[in-house]
Design a protein around this motif. Structure first.
Motif, short mmCIF file in Angstrom:
data_model
loop_
_atom_site.label_atom_id
_atom_site.label_comp_id
_atom_site.label_asym_id
_atom_site.label_seq_id
_atom_site.Cartn_x
_atom_site.Cartn_y
_atom_site.Cartn_z
N ASN A 244 0.82 -1.21 0.00
CA ASN A 244 0.00 0.00 0.00
C ASN A 244 0.86 1.26 0.00
O ASN A 244 0.46 2.28 -0.59
CB ASN A 244 -0.93 0.01 1.21
N ALA B 133 -3.66 4.23 -3.50
CA ALA B 133 -4.17 3.69 -2.24
C ALA B 133 -4.58 4.82 -1.31
O ALA B 133 -3.91 5.85 -1.22
CB ALA B 133 -3.11 2.82 -1.57
N ARG C 288 -3.65 2.55 4.26
CA ARG C 288 -2.29 2.43 4.79
C ARG C 288 -2.29 2.49 6.32
O ARG C 288 -1.58 1.74 6.98
CB ARG C 288 -1.41 3.55 4.22
#
Length: 381
Positions: free
Chosen positions: A125, A132, A137
């Protein structure tokens, strides 16, 4: 003895008919002389010693026990056996713990895999930062932290169970001899219950109770001799290791220590608890004036010896002396007046009870008494 002699001498001196001077005294009294025996004073060294009872002890002894409870399934040693440090002595039943340890190890493997997966997802990520979402994250960062903590928890559980399993093995703490067994095979052991009592024979010592007066005259390093029946009374020579600087208040005695190293008793025949006699060298004197112990005369003024001076007949002279050392049979002395006693002088051994200063003497060489078992006694038989 000297008091009696001085009284006789004083009475004779106060008598109107008493002759003046030693020579006149020798010529008076109808020619009577006092029969005595004598030896000539010689030189040498006198070693004075004191004999003290001692007990053999060990610096390391104790009871070995399991740290956890369990049933004893193996006894691998027994009383009287010598073992090395680390030798396995007994083992507890660990079947339940082994099963729990297997499950804990499997859980650790799973936790490690989950933590590794979460880290891979976090890296993926972060590499896709443009596509993303930040929330994604953040979620994987939190997941990595949680799974890392879970992995550490599983590892700690494995370590705890491994230690519990290891506590089911009883090992010798040092090179020792097993002197007592507390439990038998099949018994249930509780934590701290004695399984074996052990002693270390390599660190033995002799403990002495020293009277205060004797302790004050000794120092570490003083020569000592150990006497024991185990060695047919052949002395073992060594040194005093230490004097503990604290007295037993009820007896006013100090404790002396003599280290019993392997070079003294390599066969370890002196066991803890044994009784020995220790001879300590207290004083040493080298002098030209050594006299038999029987030659000493005690008076209110101190110790004296009687010397025969002159001839036809020899006359008694009393010499005050200081005792330097004695071995019981002979005494090293020093005259309190310069020149009062010299090597080769004739000192009276027996017959001093009635002798007074200036008394005429009938001399005969002194012979030591013959004891049974001596060479002289054997020749007489």
């Amino acid at each position: 003895m000297i008091a009696c002699g001085l009284l006789v001498f004083a009475m004779a001196a106060c008598s109107p008919e008493a002759p003046q001077g030693g020579e006149a005294a020798a010529q008076d009294g109808g020619g009577y002389t006092f029969p005595v025996t004598f030896v000539e004073i010689g030189g040498g060294t006198i070693v004075e010693s004191a004999e003290i009872a001692g007990d053999v002890a060990t610096q390391r002894r104790g009871e070995v026990a399991f740290e956890r409870a369990g049933r004893i399934i193996s006894l691998l040693a027994d009383e009287g056996q010598k073992v090395d440090a680390g030798t396995l002595l007994a083992r507890l039943d660990g079947g339940v713990l082994e099963a729990e340890l297997s499950a804990a190890r499997a859980a650790l493997v799973a936790a490690t895999a989950q933590r590794a997966y979460a880290q891979l997802e976090l890296v993926r990520n972060e590499d896709m930062a443009e596509v993303a979402a930040d929330s994604e994250r953040d979620m994987w960062r939190s997941e990595v932290a949680i799974r890392t903590a879970t992995e550490a928890q599983r590892a700690a559980e494995v370590q705890r169970l491994e230690r519990l399993l290891a506590q089911g093995e009883l090992r010798a703490p040092f090179d020792c001899v097993l002197v007592k067994r507390g439990l038998t095979l099949g018994s249930y052991a509780t934590p701290g219950a004695m399984i074996f009592e052990v002693v270390d024979l390599a660190s033995r010592e002799i403990r002495l109770e020293l009277p205060q007066a004797l302790a004050s005259s000794l120092t570490p390093g003083t020569h000592v001799e150990i006497l024991a029946d185990a060695f047919a009374n052949k002395p073992l020579s060594t040194k005093l290791s230490a004097i503990l600087p604290s007295a037993l208040s009820f007896s006013r005695t100090f404790t002396g220590l003599v280290t019993l190293g392997p070079e003294l008793d390599p066969e370890q025949r002196l066991l803890p608890g044994a009784f020995v006699r220790v001879r300590l060298q207290t004083r040493t004197a080298t002098t030209d004036t050594i006299v038999p112990a029987d030659a000493l005369v005690e008076s209110p003024m101190g110790w004296m010896v009687v010397v025969a001076e002159g001839d036809q007949p020899p006359l008694a002279r009393f010499v005050p002396v200081q005792i330097l050392a004695t071995n019981g049979d002979e005494v090293a002395v020093a005259p309190l007046e310069d020149g009062g006693l010299v090597s080769g002088a004739r000192v009276i051994v027996t017959g001093t009870d009635n002798v007074f200063p200036g008394a005429p003497l009938l001399l005969q060489a002194h012979k030591a008494p013959v004891t049974s078992g001596s060479p002289a006694a054997a020749e007489g038989n």
